[in-house]
Design an enzyme around this catalytic site. Structure first.
Site, short mmCIF file in Angstrom:
data_model
loop_
_atom_site.label_atom_id
_atom_site.label_comp_id
_atom_site.label_asym_id
_atom_site.label_seq_id
_atom_site.Cartn_x
_atom_site.Cartn_y
_atom_site.Cartn_z
CG ASN A 5 -5.16 64.16 11.74
OD1 ASN A 5 -4.80 63.72 10.66
ND2 ASN A 5 -4.60 63.78 12.87
N GLY A 6 -4.02 66.48 14.07
CA GLY A 6 -2.70 67.08 14.18
C GLY A 6 -2.44 67.49 15.61
N GLY A 35 -8.17 56.21 14.91
CA GLY A 35 -8.54 56.59 16.27
C GLY A 35 -9.74 55.83 16.75
CB CYS A 50 -7.59 62.63 14.99
SG CYS A 50 -7.23 62.87 16.72
CE1 TYR A 92 0.79 50.64 13.40
CE2 TYR A 92 0.26 52.92 13.85
CZ TYR A 92 0.06 51.58 14.09
OH TYR A 92 -0.87 51.20 15.02
#
Ligand code: AMP
Length: 451
Positions: free
Chosen positions: A109-110, A35, A9, A250
């Site tokens: 996020n996580g 996302g 995210c 990435y």
């Protein structure tokens, strides 16, 4: 179910700017690659929080009229990615709640590793959950905390959660930004040119809104934003950095500075290392766009083999729903990636990609290049074999589906029908990103989990 939520995210927070929600909106555009399932923004006008969130891309969720209802000088935003299961609107963020101290919104996020345990305890005590998101645990922990101030309640709550979290909280008058003690996921702090502050998952958001990078939010650090004050820092946890190396491989955008270093430069270094340790004679180096581009440039520069654009990517392909036959599936790849036939015909090509997950992409690319007339196809991957799933916020499938967990490199080479296949090794990867100590998480390549 819980494990599938809140992966991959982006978060953003804007504080002290009269167009806060617009800046959050533009930031989310820059962070869209993290996302695409859902997007949302909450703003505060000082007395009340306003939230809009929905499924889909940032561009689809918001328009001028909607943004104008998100009034106030502070705003937080989120883009969400999730693979399996719930694409319900309820699982979009920000997560919003009214509680005894007022109103609050959170973006995350996580991935919390003790989410199920915490949730079950809360449920036993009578809590009712509306979503499958681990982030909702935080709302309950904050609401139930016996501390008097929101700040103390946040500190209390984050001490009960484990795993990866870069969080931004918004109350009516304050904003808080926090990273877990390992700093798995990135979060940077910037100053907006005409006033106010921004925190965002990646600095490419700063560039878009004209903000200047100040520094990263440190692992274990909580930043507090209050009107007319510089952000105040509290060390909640003793930092033990384990930054996610896959952000460099990435995940992040090449124009971002992540964990203090240029993503583009790190990827180029990986390509250079790869050329040094896994050379092969060929006529050209071509990237799998877009992920393989910087590493392919590095590989070409280090090897002296010309860089060519051998594969064209169509940027307008979203999800295609036609999948039933193999023929249609191949067509689907070709819609997204097409060979530059005139360039590769009769040539020995080195194809650079950042990673192989299930192996389907590589297999289709090799087939496509061979059909287009390439005489040899040598696959080079700018990271080590992906052997283990991520529990800290990157979307990877179960171990059974990871090709490198189940096959040797020779077997994978055979499966993708390449003339040769080679990966970067762990030592060279760490060297590429200037990791001088054991301060990166490499679990997806090594299975060495910390939490
Ligand atoms: P696969 O076909 O499953 O082997 O997927 C490999 C491709 O997926 C590579 O081109 C990668 O750039 C890309 N990739 C790697 N990790 C992820 C991820 N977490 N989410 C989406 N795509 C990814």
């Amino acid at each position: 179910m819980l494990e599938n939520m809140n992966e991959k995210c982006a978060v953003v927070g804007i504080f002290g700017h009269k167009e806060a929600s617009k800046l959050a909106y533009f930031s989310l555009h820059a962070l869209q690659h993290r996302g695409q399932e859902a997007a949302g923004i909450s703003s505060s006008d000082g007395e009340k929080l306003h939230t809009i969130k929905d499924r889909g891309l940032v561009m689809r969720v918001f328009n001028e009229k909607k943004l104008s209802t998100l009034s106030g000088k502070s705003a937080i935003g989120h883009t969400r990615y999730s693979t399996a299961g719930n694409d319900s609107i309820l699982d979009a963020q920000p997560v919003f709640a009214r509680y005894d101290l007022g109103e609050m919104a959170i973006v995350h996020n996580g991935n919390l590793t003790n989410a199920a345990e915490v949730r079950n305890k809360l449920i036993e005590k009578g809590a009712i959950f509306q979503t499958f998101m681990d982030t909702e645990n935080l709302i309950h922990l904050i609401a139930k905390s016996e501390k008097k101030q929101l700040l103390d309640r946040i500190v209390d709550a984050v001490q009960r959660i484990e795993g990866a979290f870069s969080l931004v909280f918004l109350s009516r008058t304050k904003m808080f930004a926090m990273r877990d003690r390992h700093g798995f996921r990135p979060l940077s702090l910037g100053r907006i040119a005409n006033g106010g502050y921004v925190v965002a998952s990646e600095t490419c958001a700063f560039d878009l809104i004209g903000a200047e990078f100040i520094r990263d939010v440190e692992p274990g650090e909580l930043l507090i934003f209050e009107e007319d004050k510089a952000p105040k820092s509290i060390k909640v946890f003793e930092p033990t950095p384990k930054r996610c190396i896959f952000e460099y491989v990435y995940f992040s955008r090449p124009d971002s500075k992540v964990f203090g270093q240029s993503v583009y430069q790190m990827r180029k270094n990986m390509g250079k290392e790869l050329a040094a340790i896994k050379p092969v004679e060929a006529d050209m180096v071509i990237p799998v766009p877009d992920g393989g581009v910087p590493a392919a440039i590095g590989y070409a520069q280090a090897s002296g083999i010309p860089y060519e654009m051998g594969i064209m990517r169509n940027h307008y392909i979203g999800r295609t729903f036609i999948e039933p036959t193999q023929e249609m599936r191949d067509l689907k790849v070709k819609m997204k990636l097409s060979p530059m036939t005139d360039i590769i015909k009769g040539k020995r090509v080195i194809v650079i990609d950042d990673s192989i997950v299930r192996g389907t992409t590589s297999r289709r690319i090799v087939k496509m290049l061979k059909e287009a007339g390439a005489s040899e196809v040598h696959m080079r991957i700018s990271s080590p074999p992906t052997t283990d799933p991520c529990y800290y916020g990157v979307d990877t499938p179960d171990k059974e589906k990871l090709i490198a967990a189940n096959m040797s490199i020779d077997e994978i080479c055979e499966f993708i029908e390449a003339d040769s296949l080679a990966y970067l090794d762990e030592t060279s990867l760490l060297k590429s990103v200037n990791a001088t100590e054991d301060n990166y998480c490499t679990a997806c390549f090594t299975g060495k989990y910390i939490v």
